[in-house]
Write a protein that holds these residues in place. Structure first.
Motif, PDB file in Angstrom:
ATOM      1  N   MET A   1     -42.489  35.930  33.718  1.00 34.43           N
ATOM      2  CA  MET A   1     -41.344  35.098  33.235  1.00 34.43           C
ATOM      3  C   MET A   1     -41.415  34.694  31.944  1.00 34.43           C
ATOM      4  O   MET A   1     -42.290  34.128  31.492  1.00 34.43           O
ATOM      5  CB  MET A   1     -41.001  34.050  34.102  1.00 34.43           C
ATOM      6  CG  MET A   1     -39.749  33.152  33.782  1.00 34.43           C
ATOM      7  SD  MET A   1     -39.304  31.804  34.856  1.00 34.43           S
ATOM      8  CE  MET A   1     -38.867  32.460  36.473  1.00 34.43           C
ATOM      9  N   SER A   2     -40.260  34.818  30.852  1.00 37.14           N
ATOM     10  CA  SER A   2     -40.399  34.364  29.688  1.00 37.14           C
ATOM     11  C   SER A   2     -40.415  33.025  29.280  1.00 37.14           C
ATOM     12  O   SER A   2     -40.031  32.187  30.308  1.00 37.14           O
ATOM     13  CB  SER A   2     -39.283  35.122  28.745  1.00 37.14           C
ATOM     14  OG  SER A   2     -39.135  34.494  27.475  1.00 37.14           O
ATOM     15  N   ILE A   3     -41.026  32.422  28.376  1.00 39.61           N
ATOM     16  CA  ILE A   3     -41.011  30.863  28.404  1.00 39.61           C
ATOM     17  C   ILE A   3     -39.901  30.811  27.169  1.00 39.61           C
ATOM     18  O   ILE A   3     -39.674  29.531  26.900  1.00 39.61           O
ATOM     19  CB  ILE A   3     -42.340  30.517  27.597  1.00 39.61           C
ATOM     20  CG1 ILE A   3     -42.627  31.121  26.176  1.00 39.61           C
ATOM     21  CG2 ILE A   3     -43.592  30.842  28.912  1.00 39.61           C
ATOM     22  CD1 ILE A   3     -43.697  30.604  25.459  1.00 39.61           C
ATOM     23  N   LEU A   4     -39.044  31.867  26.728  1.00 36.83           N
ATOM     24  CA  LEU A   4     -38.180  31.594  25.598  1.00 36.83           C
ATOM     25  C   LEU A   4     -36.725  31.813  26.284  1.00 36.83           C
ATOM     26  O   LEU A   4     -36.675  32.456  27.422  1.00 36.83           O
ATOM     27  CB  LEU A   4     -38.461  32.821  24.703  1.00 36.83           C
ATOM     28  CG  LEU A   4     -39.438  32.677  23.941  1.00 36.83           C
ATOM     29  CD1 LEU A   4     -39.392  33.807  22.751  1.00 36.83           C
ATOM     30  CD2 LEU A   4     -39.776  31.346  23.128  1.00 36.83           C
ATOM     31  N   ILE A   5     -35.918  31.020  25.924  1.00 28.14           N
ATOM     32  CA  ILE A   5     -34.467  31.175  26.071  1.00 28.14           C
ATOM     33  C   ILE A   5     -33.600  31.264  24.910  1.00 28.14           C
ATOM     34  O   ILE A   5     -33.866  30.464  24.010  1.00 28.14           O
ATOM     35  CB  ILE A   5     -33.858  29.922  27.063  1.00 28.14           C
ATOM     36  CG1 ILE A   5     -32.413  29.937  27.407  1.00 28.14           C
ATOM     37  CG2 ILE A   5     -33.892  28.561  26.333  1.00 28.14           C
ATOM     38  CD1 ILE A   5     -32.045  29.152  28.671  1.00 28.14           C
ATOM     39  N   ASN A   6     -32.837  32.098  24.754  1.00 26.94           N
ATOM     40  CA  ASN A   6     -31.805  32.073  23.630  1.00 26.94           C
ATOM     41  C   ASN A   6     -30.360  31.425  23.646  1.00 26.94           C
ATOM     42  O   ASN A   6     -30.437  30.737  24.866  1.00 26.94           O
ATOM     43  CB  ASN A   6     -31.582  33.689  23.257  1.00 26.94           C
ATOM     44  CG  ASN A   6     -30.563  34.394  24.241  1.00 26.94           C
ATOM     45  OD1 ASN A   6     -29.749  33.820  24.811  1.00 26.94           O
ATOM     46  ND2 ASN A   6     -30.856  35.719  24.471  1.00 26.94           N
TER      47      ASN A   6
END
Length: 292
Positions: A1-6
């Motif tokens: 799971m990515s640790i980033l959110i746009n």
């Protein structure tokens, strides 16, 4: 799971029935006016986070400038931010995630699983033409529980004996000992590899794609299965490096005291000059000039 959110993903989440807790970590070295910047304009619903008092403890110089807070103090802090057990948290700043990553790492260290960095931070929100709110946001106290130890750390003795890859996240000139604006001695921990966090980011202050970050760290000697630890000046931007490593598919331990702690311990040797590990992929430290 990515640790980033746009930004687009954050908009969707904020409009949902279960919006995330949004934290604004407006802090930069040499700028003591984070709260004022926040009060002037922040993403609506974001709670201000004071890095110096809420994301760090207080100790002796040999503990470093930003030692970790106690678990008891941090538990009170996260509840004051309005975090409940099971909440999703999104963290941002206005400095390429250099400060926000400390909150991201510390929440992860405290056992919180759904914590994200807003990629591009406040600049990306502004660039999308989205509104800002002024003044202070007040959160209803939460019930979150803190359990420190969910992420790896090392201390000074472990850093001294580290047999894996030890990355120094500071600017190259500080690593080489050419300048030192704040710590008592200039240089780096012997055997460390220079890996400035600025090289984790694109021109718009978003993180580089995972494939590019992975190539960067492989070039510094990091391989699958490598034991990696990271330090910086005071344990803040080192968390940014750990975030970049995780995006690239690697795990790393944090030396919380970092060079501010190391350089305040006279018995610890300090090296100057460039490292050679990253270019050669060897055991490293061959460019170091070590002084007690």
């Amino acid at each position: 799971m990515s640790i980033l959110i746009n930004v687009a993903e954050l908009q969707t989440c904020l409009a949902s029935a279960t919006p995330p807790v949004l934290l604004d970590v407006r802090w930069a070295l040499g700028d003591p006016h984070g709260r004022e910047h926040y009060l002037t304009g922040h993403i609506p619903s974001a709670v201000f986070v004071d890095l110096d008092t809420e994301l760090a403890g207080h100790g002796q110089p040999e503990d470093g400038r930003h030692p970790l807070p106690s678990a008891e103090d941090f538990a009170a802090t996260v509840r004051r931010w309005g975090i409940n057990s099971g909440d999703t948290v999104v963290v941002y700043d206005d400095a390429g995630a250099a400060a926000a990553a400390r909150a991201w790492w510390l929440l992860g260290y405290a056992g919180f699983k759904d914590v994200y960095l807003l990629d591009g931070g406040l600049a990306a929100w502004r660039a999308a033409g989205l509104p800002l709110a002024a003044g202070e946001e007040r959160a209803e106290p939460g019930d979150a529980v803190v359990h420190f130890g969910a992420k790896a750390t090392i201390d000074a003795d472990q850093a001294a004996a580290w047999s894996g890859i030890l990355l120094d996240a500071r600017a190259g000139e500080r690593f080489r000992g050419e300048v030192e604006p704040i710590d008592p001695r200039a240089g780096h921990i012997p055997g460390a590899v220079s890996a400035p966090t600025s090289e984790n980011l694109a021109a718009d202050a978003t993180f580089l794609p995972a494939v590019e970050l992975r190539a960067r760290f492989v070039g510094l000697g990091v391989e699958p299965g490598s034991e990696v630890a990271v330090y910086c000046g005071s344990g803040v931007t080192a968390a940014h490096q750990i975030a970049a490593l995780e995006i690239a598919g690697f795990r790393a331990a944090l030396y919380p005291g970092s060079f501010s702690a190391w350089s305040n311990q006279p018995e610890r040797p300090v090296a100057t000059g460039p490292s050679e590990r990253g270019a050669s992929g060897g055991s490293g430290g061959n460019g170091d000039r070590v002084e007690q």
